[in-house]
Design an enzyme around this catalytic site. Structure first.
Site, PDB file in Angstrom:
ATOM      1  N   GLU A  32     -27.637   2.508   1.506  1.00  4.08           N
ATOM      2  CA  GLU A  32     -28.189   1.567   0.538  1.00  4.08           C
ATOM      3  C   GLU A  32     -27.556   0.212   0.814  1.00  4.08           C
ATOM      4  O   GLU A  32     -26.530   0.116   1.469  1.00  4.08           O
ATOM      5  CB  GLU A  32     -27.867   1.997  -0.903  1.00  4.08           C
TER       6      GLU A  32
ATOM      7  N   LYS B 105     -17.595  -5.208   8.710  1.00  5.38           N
ATOM      8  CA  LYS B 105     -18.406  -4.018   8.457  1.00  5.38           C
ATOM      9  C   LYS B 105     -18.866  -3.321   9.739  1.00  5.38           C
ATOM     10  O   LYS B 105     -19.135  -2.132   9.730  1.00  5.38           O
ATOM     11  CB  LYS B 105     -19.618  -4.364   7.596  1.00  5.38           C
TER      12      LYS B 105
ATOM     13  N   SER C  52     -12.430 -11.684   6.241  1.00  2.39           N
ATOM     14  CA  SER C  52     -13.289 -10.514   6.487  1.00  2.39           C
ATOM     15  C   SER C  52     -14.663 -10.865   7.054  1.00  2.39           C
ATOM     16  O   SER C  52     -15.278 -10.043   7.721  1.00  2.39           O
ATOM     17  CB  SER C  52     -13.453  -9.710   5.198  1.00  2.39           C
TER      18      SER C  52
END
Ligand SMILES: *Cc1c(COP(=O)(O)O)cnc(C)c1O
Length: 401
Positions: free
Chosen positions: A118, A96, A384
């Protein structure tokens, strides 16, 4: 991104469609701002200074390139060669950070003062709060009251990083309402703020922006794999929530038609509505959060609550480019259950000394499945993120000791 116009790796149309999916379903007041974001993105993505700055941060701040690692013990156990793209080694522990740095730098160049986002479990919030701290931007993170109570370590992380946590008290007080309220706040503040989406979803141009910033995974992985093995992998697999880590890896291999590509969705506890978050597999065409995709929905067509043991995967929609790649048959989407993911979580930890995130454990489980069913293949799995955040939950709910 010259490859984007080829058949498999298409860019969206001017309206943001990948085949039937994507687009921009927005309140009138925001259309112009999204057009503006699109133009600025097209300008900066090919801007030498922008890319130099981003490359510097990816390398020296986030720790890229992340290695491709040949998991020799896991491979020996299952009879195929399994390689892991180690996004878990990035700063903040997952992929991310790649798009968060990109979005924050874009916001900064556009003269914005604040990022609005959010978060559900807090992973996206932490990555955005990190990038905001680095770039000197204010940061408002919308989070359901229930999630704030559940995810204390990430809430504290975001606070330490200087983010303002806005507690959302409406409806189920979880992610869905947090998305709604973040968007309402953004529609009032867009002149000075930028909405920072957390996956390859949302209204055009966000899916293409996120793909662009995540495509570094696929570029690196393809070159690293070629260097280590002298050829391309037979199979490539990644977990799919909204689809950002997956599209990042896949983008490096879409034109290599000899490579079979697999997107792994969470089957959760079963096939019934509400038991899983496998939007591609069990969803129907619909519109959610401003774009068209496959959506898990009830008989009235309302978006259903999605569930997965991996909170990063429990989104009832999925990125529009994935829907297109599914339609044309270039990527096969399949499912892995909670239980299979937990087994892979333990398996990778024990054989390789790597504790994967529960999200990534879905991809690892699928890699193992491919290895067992097809001996002697070369399989590249996107790891990931790392699993520190999941240790307590797994030990309490799937005890092994
Ligand atoms: C958020 C998250 C995901 C799911 O998001 P995508 O956009 O589908 O990649 C997967 N793995 C990890 C570790 C995550 O934190």
């Amino acid at each position: 991104m010259e490859t984007l116009n080829k058949k498999y790796n298409i860019a969206p149309t001017k309206d943001g469609f990948f085949g039937n999916y994507g687009g921009q379903f927005l309140p009138e007041g925001l259309k112009q701002e999204f057009e503006h974001i699109y133009e600025e993105f097209l300008k900066y993505k090919d801007d030498a200074e922008f890319n130099e700055e981003l490359d510097y941060l990816l390398k020296n701040y986030a720790g890229r390139p992340s290695p491709v690692y040949f998991a020799r013990n896991l491979s020996a156990k299952y009879g195929s060669e399994i390689y892991l793209k180690r996004e878990d080694l990035n700063h903040t522990g997952a992929h991310k950070i790649n798009h968060s740095l990109g979005e924050a730098l874009l916001a900064k160049k556009m003269g914005k003062k604040k990022l609005i986002a959010e978060t559900g479990a807090g992973q996206h919030g932490v990555a955005i709060a990190t990038a905001a701290a680095l770039m000197g931007l204010e940061c408002d993170i919308y989070m359901g009251e229930v999630d704030i109570e559940k995810e204390k370590p990430n809430v504290f992380r975001m606070k330490i990083l200087g983010a303002n946590i806005v507690s959302v008290k409406s409806g189920t007080r979880t992610l869905k309402e947090a998305v709604d309220e973040a968007f309402i706040a953004y529609s009032k503040e867009y002149e000075t703020a930028m909405y920072a989406i957390g996956s390859a979803v949302g209204p055009h141009p966000f899916p293409m922006i996120i793909e662009h910033f995540q495509s570094v995974i696929g570029r690196e992985a393809r070159a690293q794999f070629m260097e280590q093995t002298g050829r391309l992998p037979d199979y490539v697999a990644a977990c799919v929530g909204g689809g950002s880590n997956a599209i990042g890896l896949f983008s490096g291999f879409l034109e290599d038609t000899e490579v079979q590509i697999f997107g792994v969705e969470p089957l959760g506890k079963g096939t019934n509505l509400g038991q899983n978050a496998a939007s591609m597999t069990y969803g129907k065409d619909g519109i959610i959060h401003g774009f068209k995709c496959r959506v898990l929905q009830d008989e009235q067509g309302n978006a259903a609550n999605a569930y997965s043991i991996a909170s990063g995967l429990d989104y009832p929609g999925v990125g529009p480019k994935h829907c297109y790649l599914n339609d044309i048959g270039r990527v096969k989407y399949d499912v892995i259950s909670d239980e299979e993911a937990v087994n892979a979580f333990y398996d990778l930890s024990e054989t390789e000394g790597i504790i994967p995130a529960l999200e990534s454990s879905h991809a690892v489980a699928y890699g193992i499945k491919l290895a067992k069913e097809n001996k002697g293949k070369k399989i590249l799995v996107n790891l990931s993120g790392r699993g520190d955040k999941d240790i307590q939950y797994v030990l309490e709910n799937y005890p092994k000791f």
